[in-house]
Design a protein around this motif. Structure first.
Motif, PDB file in Angstrom:
ATOM      1  N   ASN A   1       0.810  -1.209   0.000  1.00 35.32           N
ATOM      2  CA  ASN A   1       0.000   0.000   0.000  1.00 35.32           C
ATOM      3  C   ASN A   1       0.853   1.272   0.000  1.00 35.32           C
ATOM      4  O   ASN A   1       0.414   2.320   0.451  1.00 35.32           O
ATOM      5  N   LEU A   2       2.091   1.165  -0.500  1.00 35.90           N
ATOM      6  CA  LEU A   2       2.978   2.312  -0.599  1.00 35.90           C
ATOM      7  C   LEU A   2       3.219   2.650  -2.073  1.00 35.90           C
ATOM      8  O   LEU A   2       2.971   1.833  -2.956  1.00 35.90           O
TER       9      LEU A   2
ATOM     10  N   GLN B   1      11.065   1.581   4.297  1.00 33.88           N
ATOM     11  CA  GLN B   1      10.306   2.735   4.784  1.00 33.88           C
ATOM     12  C   GLN B   1       9.550   2.424   6.071  1.00 33.88           C
ATOM     13  O   GLN B   1       9.144   3.340   6.794  1.00 33.88           O
ATOM     14  N   GLU B   2       9.334   1.149   6.342  1.00 31.19           N
ATOM     15  CA  GLU B   2       8.486   0.756   7.469  1.00 31.19           C
ATOM     16  C   GLU B   2       9.137   1.123   8.810  1.00 31.19           C
ATOM     17  O   GLU B   2      10.280   0.755   9.080  1.00 31.19           O
ATOM     18  N   THR B   3       8.374   1.811   9.648  1.00 36.40           N
ATOM     19  CA  THR B   3       8.883   2.246  10.953  1.00 36.40           C
ATOM     20  C   THR B   3       8.785   1.146  12.005  1.00 36.40           C
ATOM     21  O   THR B   3       9.345   1.298  13.098  1.00 36.40           O
ATOM     22  N   LEU B   4       8.107   0.049  11.700  1.00 34.83           N
ATOM     23  CA  LEU B   4       7.952  -1.017  12.697  1.00 34.83           C
ATOM     24  C   LEU B   4       9.293  -1.653  13.061  1.00 34.83           C
ATOM     25  O   LEU B   4       9.460  -2.184  14.172  1.00 34.83           O
ATOM     26  N   PHE B   5      10.274  -1.613  12.139  1.00 34.34           N
ATOM     27  CA  PHE B   5      11.570  -2.227  12.417  1.00 34.34           C
ATOM     28  C   PHE B   5      12.273  -1.519  13.574  1.00 34.34           C
ATOM     29  O   PHE B   5      12.695  -2.156  14.547  1.00 34.34           O
ATOM     30  N   GLU B   6      12.397  -0.210  13.481  1.00 33.08           N
ATOM     31  CA  GLU B   6      13.066   0.540  14.541  1.00 33.08           C
ATOM     32  C   GLU B   6      12.233   0.539  15.819  1.00 33.08           C
ATOM     33  O   GLU B   6      12.778   0.513  16.930  1.00 33.08           O
ATOM     34  N   ALA B   7      10.904   0.566  15.672  1.00 35.41           N
ATOM     35  CA  ALA B   7      10.043   0.549  16.857  1.00 35.41           C
ATOM     36  C   ALA B   7      10.235  -0.734  17.651  1.00 35.41           C
ATOM     37  O   ALA B   7      10.296  -0.721  18.885  1.00 35.41           O
ATOM     38  N   ALA B   8      10.361  -1.868  16.959  1.00 39.92           N
ATOM     39  CA  ALA B   8      10.582  -3.137  17.642  1.00 39.92           C
ATOM     40  C   ALA B   8      11.987  -3.198  18.255  1.00 39.92           C
ATOM     41  O   ALA B   8      12.168  -3.733  19.352  1.00 39.92           O
ATOM     42  N   LYS B   9      12.963  -2.639  17.559  1.00 37.75           N
ATOM     43  CA  LYS B   9      14.328  -2.613  18.112  1.00 37.75           C
ATOM     44  C   LYS B   9      14.361  -1.840  19.429  1.00 37.75           C
ATOM     45  O   LYS B   9      15.067  -2.227  20.374  1.00 37.75           O
ATOM     46  N   ARG B  10      13.616  -0.741  19.497  1.00 34.72           N
ATOM     47  CA  ARG B  10      13.590   0.050  20.732  1.00 34.72           C
ATOM     48  C   ARG B  10      13.013  -0.751  21.896  1.00 34.72           C
ATOM     49  O   ARG B  10      13.252  -0.419  23.066  1.00 34.72           O
ATOM     50  N   GLN B  11      12.267  -1.804  21.576  1.00 35.58           N
ATOM     51  CA  GLN B  11      11.683  -2.646  22.622  1.00 35.58           C
ATOM     52  C   GLN B  11      12.441  -3.976  22.777  1.00 35.58           C
ATOM     53  O   GLN B  11      11.919  -4.930  23.314  1.00 35.58           O
TER      54      GLN B  11
END
Length: 304
Positions: free
Chosen positions: A215-216, A224-234
């Motif tokens: 859908n991009l 482009q997906e921000t979920l990768f860095e968001a999961a790394k932060r956790q």
């Protein structure tokens, strides 16, 4: 949806689970089986790699396009495993035009479609994590296929499983294809928050179709997906993933030219290695899905 009891339950086959512990280093498979048109061929491919834990998505139950079979149960029985199955959607139609051509009836006996975990070890606990509160598919908007009206939304199925070095939490995840980057990140955040409550202080392995890049404007650019860095932060790692696309043309593919990287493992408090992308082909070379099978090994000892 709140009145549809099946949408809030997990189906299991207790008789097929065994009172055993998985090895400390587990082989884990994740596979979007695209309705699971061929449980026999899919089981044969999985059997070659002997995974200890299998994380599945897009599994039909009582759909005319898959001969009204409970595809998860049939696949698990072929592998002599138990299973846990949670519903994403109650399908209100026969599916796409290609799927309708495969239909053995003009009705669905159940109309169920969802995610599963297949394994020999009896789970200590199970959880169904509902991810979608947007109603994309029911409303037939936001870029979804109006030919697939559905009740429900994306889910994850989580299981606490015994291993020789303690318990591990395995999660079969399927994120939204028709949503935005922010929606997929919020769904990953929701999975992690639920796992933190369900299975605190133990190794976690999340695997499945995360629909990265969908859908991009440029669907090939999953970065482009921000979920990768968001999961790394956790505390999660993405190291247990082989390079290259994880999609292929199949019997149901509407966009055969697309080669995307949609399928991933994320792991925390365990070490992942030996990642592979396995062609989703049966012994005759017929596609089993529009997603390849992904594999990795995880050392499940806490802090390893």
């Amino acid at each position: 949806m709140s009145n549809a009891r099946a949408m809030h339950l997990i189906e299991t086959d207790e008789a097929m689970f065994e009172a055993r512990r998985l090895p400390q280093t587990c082989t884990v498979a994740a596979w979007n089986l695209e309705r699971c048109l061929d449980p026999e061929g899919s089981a044969a491919l999985l059997r070659q790699h002997e995974p200890d834990i299998i994380l599945l998505s897009e599994m039909d139950c009582g759909m005319a396009r898959t001969a009204q079979r409970n595809t998860t149960r049939d696949l698990a029985q072929l592998l002599e495993c138990g299973y846990a199955y949670g519903l994403e959607f109650h399908e209100m139609g026969l599916g796409s035009a290609l799927e309708a051509q495969l239909a053995t009836d003009d009705f669905n006996a159940m109309g169920w479609h969802g995610n599963a975990i297949v394994t020999k070890a009896k789970p200590i606990a199970l959880a169904l994590i509902r991810l979608d509160d947007h109603g994309h598919w029911f409303c037939a908007n936001d870029g979804v296929d109006p030919g697939q009206p559905r009740i429900g939304g994306r889910v994850a199925v989580a299981a606490i499983l015994p291993t020789q070095s303690g318990h591990v939490c395995a999660v079969s995840a399927h994120l939204e294809s028709a949503g935005s980057i922010s929606i997929r990140q919020s769904q990953m955040d929701r999975i992690i928050a639920a796992v933190d409550q369900f299975a605190p202080d133990m190794p976690v392995i999340i695997g499945g179709d995360l629909n990265t890049g969908n859908n991009l404007d440029d669907p090939d650019d999953w970065s482009q997906e921000t979920l990768f860095e968001a999961a790394k932060r956790q505390g999660f790692s993405w190291d247990a993933n082989a390079s290259g696309p994880t999609t292929r043309a199949s019997r149901l593919t509407r966009f055969p030219e697309r080669a995307m990287k949609l399928d991933w493992f994320a792991n925390r408090d365990c070490v992942g290695h030996s990642a592979k992308v396995i062609p989703a082909l049966d012994a005759r070379g017929t596609p089993l899905s529009d997603h390849e099978l992904i594999l990795a090994e995880f050392d499940c000892q806490i802090g390893s």
